[in-house]
Write an enzyme that holds these catalytic residues in place. Structure first.
Site, PDB file in Angstrom:
ATOM      1  N   ASP A  69      -6.409   0.646  -2.712  1.00  0.00           N
ATOM      2  CA  ASP A  69      -5.989   2.337  -2.709  1.00  0.00           C
ATOM      3  C   ASP A  69      -5.936   2.456  -4.739  1.00  0.00           C
ATOM      4  OD1 ASP A  69      -4.366   0.163  -3.687  1.00  0.00           O
ATOM      5  OD2 ASP A  69      -2.768   0.218  -2.242  1.00  0.00           O
ATOM      6  N   GLU A 128       0.540   5.186  -1.188  1.00  0.00           N
ATOM      7  CA  GLU A 128       2.536   6.037  -1.294  1.00  0.00           C
ATOM      8  C   GLU A 128       2.456   6.523  -0.127  1.00  0.00           C
ATOM      9  OE1 GLU A 128       3.652   2.916  -2.733  1.00  0.00           O
ATOM     10  OE2 GLU A 128       2.405   2.739  -4.244  1.00  0.00           O
TER      11      GLU A 128
END
Ligand SMILES: CC(=O)N[C@@H](CCC[C@H](N)C(=O)O)C(=O)O
Length: 376
Positions: A69, A128
């Protein structure tokens, strides 16, 4: 790649944290690095603010994927480090700067040592929130290079450097974001009976909603609600007309999530009657649990032992990860990488130990090497 180079990449990435789907500088940084190591075996495609990097194998029988990520959090860094964030109110407080560096270090290794199988390195935006994994997985670029196996890592501040952990089956929870808006009636602080005070309504709501978990959910089913942010009103001597709560719901089983949402709705209906106000809810991004394939975790634990990296069995955690959507479609697993920081994930003083970077690269490279000769 030397420890020094890994450290300098991590520090450069640490200085440019960006929120989900805004990772333009990060994407450019990754592209620049990949261009430095360009060979005819490496192909790079953009997907929104993310990247897919394919390394062609010398005698491929399958494609092995690794996902990192790339986004950061809206947190003001408080580490005092010389290479602190240069973006106000943004911080790599969840270690994605580590994840990207380890992915780059692994790519560099396979540029110098061409792999047998095809490799796919996935630099995914917006973990997130609002969630990049699911739309990336469904994109044409991903579908064209679809991997047969995929794995990922996450830094673990509480584990020492040199240790990794994982478990068979459920590793991370199901998640749902939670945004609740209250609208009442503002007024003068001295005339509460003429107003509908949303500071009071929202405060009571925060306390009351915890009883959904303690009284409404089977104690053998783990679940939680956290309200991380609360806002109301404008000034000290006026009654707040509006209030907003922002939080997240976590459940270990997917079935518990709708039960909580149903009970929340009932509570909101009751509060809107009792406090004579409007209450609106938005469940934002929802992530599917991270469920590890047992055979790959077993293979991973063996690889770690063979490479002098300590493997511990991890407990399931209430953290969330949209990588769960990739594991729903592709066999694989996720593991924790020890980075030994006294401050935990999402803390403004998180300071992972950089010696873990080379451990991470070794874990990824050796796992890919083993997956090449053994399908688990
Ligand atoms: C590993 C980690 O910390 N992941 C995040 C994912 C957040 C998803 C979403 N914004 C939510 O809060 O539900 C986490 O907070 O666990």
């Amino acid at each position: 790649m030397s420890d020094e180079t890994l450290r300098s990449i991590r520090r450069e990435l640490h200085q440019i944290p960006e929120l989900g789907f805004q990772e333009t500088k990060t994407q450019q940084y990754l592209l620049d690095k990949l261009t430095e190591w360009q060979t005819e075996r490496v192909q790079v495609k953009k997907w929104k603010t993310g990247l897919l990097v394919r390394i062609a194998g010398t005698n491929p029988k399958k494609t092995i994927g690794f996902r990192s990520d790339i986004d950061a959090l809206p947190i003001k860094e408080d580490t005092g480090l010389t290479f602190s964030s240069t973006h106000a109110g943004r911080m790599h407080a969840c270690g994605h700067d580590f994840h990207m560096t380890i992915a780059l270090g692994s790519i560099h290794y396979f540029v110098e040592n061409p792999p047998v199988d095809n490799l796919l390195f996935v630099f995914q935006p917006a973990e997130e929130g609002p969630g990049g994994a699911l739309p990336m997985l469904q994109s044409d670029v991903f579908q064209a290079w679809f991997p047969d196996i995929i794995f990922a890592l996450h830094i673990a501040p509480e584990l020492p450097v040199g240790t990794v952990s994982s478990k068979e089956g459920l590793l991370f929870a199901n998640t749902s974001e939670l945004f609740i808006d209250f609208k009442g009636k503002g007024g003068h602080a001295a005339y509460p009976h003429l107003a509908k005070d949303m500071t009071v309504a929202a405060s009571q709501f925060v306390v009351q909603l915890q009883q959904i978990i303690s009284r409404g959910i089977d104690p053998l089913e783990s679940a939680l609600i956290t309200i991380g942010k609360m806002e109301s009103g404008y000034v000290q001597n006026a009654i707040a007309e509006t209030a907003r709560l922002e939080g997240t719901i976590r459940t270990l089983s997917p079935e518990t999530m709708p039960i909580i949402k149903d009970k929340l709705q009932k509570l909101m209906d009751g509060f809107s009657l009792a406090y004579e106000c409007e209450i609106d809810v938005d469940y934002g991004a929802n992530y599917y649990q991270v469920y590890n394939d047992a055979s790959y975790v077993h293979l991973f634990s063996k690889v770690m032992k063979e490479n002098d990296i300590k493997f511990d069995t991890a407990p399931a955690a209430m953290t969330g990860e949209d990588f769960g959507y990739m594991l729903k479609e592709i066999p694989g697993f996720m593991f924790w990488l020890g980075v030994s920081s006294p401050y935990g994930l999402h803390h403004a003083q998180l300071n992972p130990n950089e010696e873990a970077l080379s451990v991470g690269v070794k874990a990824v490279v050796q796992t890919i090497a083993k997956l090449t000769v053994n399908d688990a």
